[in-house]
Design an enzyme around this catalytic site. Structure first.
Site, PDB file in Angstrom:
ATOM      1  N   SER A   1       3.992  -0.409  57.558  1.00  0.00           N
ATOM      2  CA  SER A   1       3.483   0.435  56.491  1.00  0.00           C
ATOM      3  C   SER A   1       2.833   1.702  57.069  1.00  0.00           C
ATOM      4  O   SER A   1       3.485   2.486  57.735  1.00  0.00           O
ATOM      5  CB  SER A   1       2.516  -0.359  55.611  1.00  0.00           C
ATOM      6  OG  SER A   1       2.195   0.335  54.427  1.00  0.00           O
TER       7      SER A   1
ATOM      8  N   HIS B   1       6.924  -5.262  49.792  1.00  0.00           N
ATOM      9  CA  HIS B   1       6.128  -4.587  50.812  1.00  0.00           C
ATOM     10  C   HIS B   1       5.007  -5.513  51.284  1.00  0.00           C
ATOM     11  O   HIS B   1       4.369  -6.205  50.496  1.00  0.00           O
ATOM     12  CB  HIS B   1       5.519  -3.313  50.224  1.00  0.00           C
ATOM     13  CG  HIS B   1       4.834  -2.443  51.218  1.00  0.00           C
ATOM     14  ND1 HIS B   1       5.514  -1.537  51.994  1.00  0.00           N
ATOM     15  CD2 HIS B   1       3.526  -2.341  51.568  1.00  0.00           C
ATOM     16  CE1 HIS B   1       4.660  -0.903  52.785  1.00  0.00           C
ATOM     17  NE2 HIS B   1       3.451  -1.381  52.547  1.00  0.00           N
TER      18      HIS B   1
ATOM     19  N   ASP C   1      10.570  -2.701  47.690  1.00  0.00           N
ATOM     20  CA  ASP C   1       9.487  -1.909  48.276  1.00  0.00           C
ATOM     21  C   ASP C   1       9.555  -0.477  47.764  1.00  0.00           C
ATOM     22  O   ASP C   1      10.619   0.152  47.792  1.00  0.00           O
ATOM     23  CB  ASP C   1       9.602  -1.937  49.799  1.00  0.00           C
ATOM     24  CG  ASP C   1       8.509  -1.147  50.507  1.00  0.00           C
ATOM     25  OD1 ASP C   1       7.502  -0.796  49.847  1.00  0.00           O
ATOM     26  OD2 ASP C   1       8.665  -0.892  51.713  1.00  0.00           O
TER      27      ASP C   1
END
Length: 324
Positions: free
Chosen positions: A149, A283, A253
């Site tokens: 991320s 995610h 995501d």
């Protein structure tokens, strides 16, 4: 006119959602409470910690970090930047992934405690990441970078800096990375619409959009700066010469489209890249080793890629030494 098919989460994602207890919404209200909430949730999902030979607290170029060694005496290291939108996350939260990657890759893992926004906006996190990478290069023969991320954002930005400074990195491991600050892309607008009631979670798409926008405001308050490649690597003029890459994506995501586009651009610019897309996933799944079997598979694939990358760098150096 046909009705669009609603996104379908995997069985493990459904089980995960069903297990979640209602949580207080601290977003935009109490950052200390939000960080504790994220910390506690990460620890609850990370599963049993794998054994490694040693865990050492180190000062990596002025950055607090933990060095994990699976056996001891490793000459290769992965510098790992945790996720959390540059605002959340810590060394405890990513310890499960750090240990697992060390064991699968057979390398040391340097997990860094970079400074967080909004107290420390851009470029603090990137500066800390580069300081840790520089320290790693002084203490190990071969270095790779990686993160999930926001950590993937830092890894990609550091990889481009390494390319520009002619610093050799064995690999960039980008796990559902943040790569583009642009919030009005077609893919992101469609996500808001298509995921309005994802897995029965009302307004999932809109909530995701608003939280990402909030994180960008905290990390890079200057909107013009957000288009810089060191903030949004997808905006780099070229990716040619960047380190080889492994990109991990999740079907459901918000950031998937930009990761897929980045992988495509890397390939077009003659950079070796492999992409692993997880159907039905969301995610943040890789840190949920205790509840997401896909997390174990992703760590296995990343570990194998790291082994190959380090072996290739060792072979290249040996060949260069013979030729000189």
């Amino acid at each position: 006119m046909t009705t669009p098919i609603a996104p379908v989460p995997s069985a493990q994602v459904r089980r995960y959602f069903e297990s979640l207890a209602p949580q207080v919404n601290y977003w935009g209200r109490d950052i200390t409470a939000l960080r504790k909430q994220a910390h506690d949730h990460a620890l609850a999902c990370r599963g049993p910690l794998e054994h490694v030979t040693s865990v050492e607290a180190v000062d990596a170029g002025g950055v607090a970090a933990r060095l994990y060694r699976p056996r001891g005496g490793e000459e290769d290291v992965l510098v790992w930047m945790h996720g959390g939108g540059w605002m959340l996350g810590d060394l405890d939260a990513c310890e499960g992934v750090a240990r697992a990657l060390a064991n699968r890759a057979g390398c040391a893992v340097l997990s860094i405690d970079y400074r967080l926004a909004p107290e420390h906006p851009f470029p603090a996190a990137l500066d800390d990441s580069w300081a840790a990478i520089s320290w790693a290069r002084q203490n190990f023969a071969r270095v790779a970078v990686g993160g999930d991320s926001a950590g993937g954002n830092l890894a990609a930005a550091a990889a481009l800096r390494a390319r520009d400074l002619r610093v050799d990195l064995a690999l960039q491991l980008l796990v559902y990375p943040v790569l583009d600050s642009t919030m009005d892309t077609t893919a992101k607008q469609r996500f808001v619409e298509s995921y309005s009631d994802f897995a029965g979670r009302g307004d999932y798409g809109r909530t995701t959009y608003e939280r990402i926008a909030y994180l960008w405001d905290a990390y890079v308050p200057d909107e013009l700066m957000r288009r810089s490649p060191v903030v949004s690597p997808l905006h780099a003029e070229t990716l040619r010469g960047a380190p080889p890459a492994v990109v991990v994506t999740a079907e459901h995501d918000f950031l998937r489209a930009e990761a897929v586009e980045y992988a495509s651009r890397l390939r077009s610019d003659q950079v070796s890249v492999e992409i692993h897309d997880y159907a039905g996933q969301i995610h943040g799944f890789i840190e949920k080793l205790g509840v997401m079997p896909d997390a174990t598979d992703a760590v296995d694939k990343a570990g194998s890629a790291l082994r190959r990358a380090f072996a290739n760098r060792e072979s290249d150096r040996a060949s260069s030494a013979i030729n000189t």
